[in-house]
Design a protein around this motif. Structure first.
Motif, PDB file in Angstrom:
ATOM      1  N   ALA A 222       0.951  -1.027  -0.063  1.00 53.19           N
ATOM      2  CA  ALA A 222      -0.024  -0.029   0.050  1.00 53.19           C
ATOM      3  C   ALA A 222       0.852   1.545   0.006  1.00 53.19           C
ATOM      4  N   GLU A 223       1.804   1.114   0.670  1.00 53.33           N
ATOM      5  CA  GLU A 223       2.829   2.352   0.828  1.00 53.33           C
ATOM      6  C   GLU A 223       3.501   2.494  -0.411  1.00 53.33           C
ATOM      7  N   MET A 224       3.978   1.309  -1.197  1.00 50.07           N
ATOM      8  CA  MET A 224       4.556   1.596  -2.452  1.00 50.07           C
ATOM      9  C   MET A 224       3.720   2.357  -3.600  1.00 50.07           C
ATOM     10  N   GLY A 225       2.428   1.986  -3.467  1.00 49.59           N
ATOM     11  CA  GLY A 225       1.230   2.406  -4.415  1.00 49.59           C
ATOM     12  C   GLY A 225       1.557   1.731  -5.648  1.00 49.59           C
TER      13      GLY A 225
ATOM     14  N   GLY B 262      -4.169   5.982  -2.951  1.00 45.92           N
ATOM     15  CA  GLY B 262      -2.997   4.914  -2.975  1.00 45.92           C
ATOM     16  C   GLY B 262      -3.240   3.923  -2.201  1.00 45.92           C
ATOM     17  N   ALA B 263      -3.753   4.050  -0.903  1.00 41.79           N
ATOM     18  CA  ALA B 263      -3.946   3.036   0.020  1.00 41.79           C
ATOM     19  C   ALA B 263      -5.083   2.109  -0.568  1.00 41.79           C
TER      20      ALA B 263
ATOM     21  N   GLN C 276       4.129   8.336  -4.403  1.00 43.66           N
ATOM     22  CA  GLN C 276       4.405   6.920  -3.647  1.00 43.66           C
ATOM     23  C   GLN C 276       5.641   6.444  -4.876  1.00 43.66           C
ATOM     24  N   GLU C 277       6.369   5.660  -4.248  1.00 45.47           N
ATOM     25  CA  GLU C 277       7.238   4.895  -5.135  1.00 45.47           C
ATOM     26  C   GLU C 277       6.848   4.322  -6.468  1.00 45.47           C
ATOM     27  N   GLY C 278       5.677   3.710  -6.275  1.00 45.68           N
ATOM     28  CA  GLY C 278       5.005   3.134  -7.704  1.00 45.68           C
ATOM     29  C   GLY C 278       5.158   4.183  -8.602  1.00 45.68           C
ATOM     30  N   THR C 279       4.837   5.563  -8.347  1.00 48.27           N
ATOM     31  CA  THR C 279       4.769   6.445  -9.513  1.00 48.27           C
ATOM     32  C   THR C 279       6.099   7.127  -9.685  1.00 48.27           C
TER      33      THR C 279
END
Lengths: 398, 108
Positions: free
Chosen positions: A77-80, A103-104, B45-48
């Motif tokens: 969840a934190e990474m997204g 994101g979460a 976030q990291e993913g982006t």
């Protein structure tokens, strides 16, 4: 009690609960899919793996060596969700759903959706990577989840015992589409190619990871764990093979019911089997010589006869030669045993594929030796083209 | 539709500009960038961020070098290239013009 799976992220080993491992794998699969076509895909995935590893490390302590599922989900969840910026195809609509605020919420969605595709729908494709001829056997093996060698042996067996293997192969080569794109290859094996890659890398990392361990105690513990897992794999594998062999032999006996009745029938049966084998071997040699030199044992083909027809004719001839032998063997085995009545080999002989083959030959001969038939076929071809065109027009019309 | 949602696309578009600004100040690694953005409207976030940084590197706006860290494996530290600095200058000027326009039109 939960099962623990050891993984390697950028050279460092982590132990995850099984559900957590699945969630992580699904997340990385989804990431890899979204980055499909991005030239830096491997690098971005490595960055993300390292970042996940960093987060895991902060959660572990001397007395806590396993990352639990909840923690994995939190990290995801934190990474997204991973968005490919290079594509820019998402547009405002998808951006709205994946904003920082979402994101979460987005994370569990991204981890559950690929879970559905883990057992993705398989499709039959030709798989050319590592193929010997056209990738048909490869594709079938991937589709059925068995070793390709078994499929190849089955095809060779069919080709020379019943003569259908070669024809079947050629037909399948024409009909089955090739798996060219990564997505198609995924559909061919049912395993997302990225997940496979991830597991492969995780396994390779086992050994690299060993070298980077500094803490002797953790190293020993981890090595023990690794050895236990490997032993378990070995046991499972062995058990699986034994089970397979038992099922095979059982099925074999049930199917053929070959229980030699007496000494005489045994000898007669063996003799006939030997004869059939010899005929088959001669057939195999003839086919090989035809394929390699274009002529059968120095007898060259009649002028104008195409190779495919020669192959079919050859198989047909040997089929005819073997037929009485097989029929004789069958009657020897079932003579007086009250076994199932004789109905087997006529079925093979007049099987659908042989009818197709004979029809092809008849059409070819007619086309080449009768002017009238040639005209009719030409007309037929013309009309079928017209028919296809009209269907296409109808389809294209909005 | 809330104001927050209406500006999603704009925030997304501005993210590259802000990353350029952050990287221009100092050599940073990804967690630094996330930290600096976290309290703002541009929290991400990291993913982006990883895909964005890799795109910027491909366009030769930023570059990175590996540096040892006290805890754990080496990290990538990002810095601006000459092209990145040029891009930052242009974007800043354009941003000044836009915000000037927004201020100058109509009344508050």
């Amino acid at each position: 009690m939960n099962k623990v799976i050891t993984i390697n992220l950028n050279g460092i080993a982590y132990q995850l609960e099984e559900d957590g491992f699945e969630a992580l794998r699904a997340y990385l699969d989804a990431a890899a899919r979204r980055l499909e076509g991005n030239p830096d895909k491997a690098e971005i995935i490595a960055d993300i793996e390292q970042s996940i590893g960093d987060k895991f490390r902060t959660m572990l302590a001397a007395s806590k060596t396993v990352v639990v599922t909840k923690e994995v989900e939190d990290v995801i969840a934190e990474m997204g969700p991973v968005e490919d910026d290079a594509g820019e195809t998402g547009g405002p609509a998808s951006a709205a759903g994946r904003g920082p605020a979402a994101g979460a919420k987005g994370a569990p969605e991204s981890s559950s959706a690929p879970g559905g595709t883990a057992g993705a729908a398989k499709r039959l494709y030709k798989v050319r990577d590592g193929a010997m001829i056209g990738g048909v056997c490869n594709g079938i093996a991937a589709f059925l989840g068995i070793d390709v060698t078994i499929v190849r042996i089955a095809f060779v067996f069919m080709a020379f015992m019943w003569g259908t293997g070669a024809l079947l192969y050629v037909l399948m080569m024409i009909i089955i589409p090739s798996a060219n794109t990564p997505a198609e290859k995924t559909a061919a094996t049912g395993i997302p190619s990225t997940a496979e890659e991830f597991i492969r890398r995780a396994k390779a990392g086992y050994y690299d990871g060993m070298k980077t361990f500094r803490d002797k105690k953790a190293y020993r513990e981890w090595k023990g764990q690794f050895k236990r897992e490997m032993r378990q794999h070995k046991r499972d594998f062995k058990r699986g093979i034994e089970q397979n062999v038992r099922q095979w032999s059982q099925g074999w006996r049930q199917h053929w019911g070959l229980q030699p009745h007496s000494h005489d029938t045994w000898i007669a049966g063996s003799f006939l089997t030997l004869l059939i084998t010899i005929v088959s071997v001669v057939g195999l040699c003839a086919l090989l010589s035809l394929l390699l030199t274009g002529s059968i044992f120095t007898f060259s083909l009649p002028a104008g006869m195409p190779l495919w027809m020669a192959i079919i004719l050859l198989l047909l001839i040997f089929q005819i030669l073997k037929w009485p032998l097989k029929a004789a063997r069958y009657s020897v085995y079932y003579h007086g045993t009250g076994g199932p009545g004789y109905c087997g080999h006529g079925g093979f002989f007049f099987g659908t594929l042989w009818w197709v083959a004979i029809l092809l030959i008849v059409i070819w001969v007619a086309n080449h030796h009768s002017v009238r038939a040639h005209e009719v076929l030409d007309q037929l071809r013309h009309e079928s083209h017209q028919f296809v065109d009209s269907v296409r027009d109808w389809w294209d019309k909005p | 539709m809330s104001v927050n949602e209406k500006f999603t696309a704009i925030r997304k578009g501005l993210l590259e500009f802000l990353v350029l600004k952050i990287v221009s100040a100092d050599k940073v690694y990804v967690a630094d960038i996330l930290g600096q953005l976290s309290g703002t409207e541009f929290a991400t976030q990291e993913g982006t961020l990883y895909p964005l940084l890799s795109k910027m590197r491909r366009e030769e706006l930023v570059d990175y070098e590996w540096k040892e860290s006290e805890a754990g494996p080496p990290r990538k530290y990002y810095q601006l290239t000459d092209k990145g600095r040029e891009q930052l200058r242009e974007t800043s000027e354009y941003w000044q013009k836009i915000s000037g326009t927004v201020k100058g039109l109509g009344r508050d």
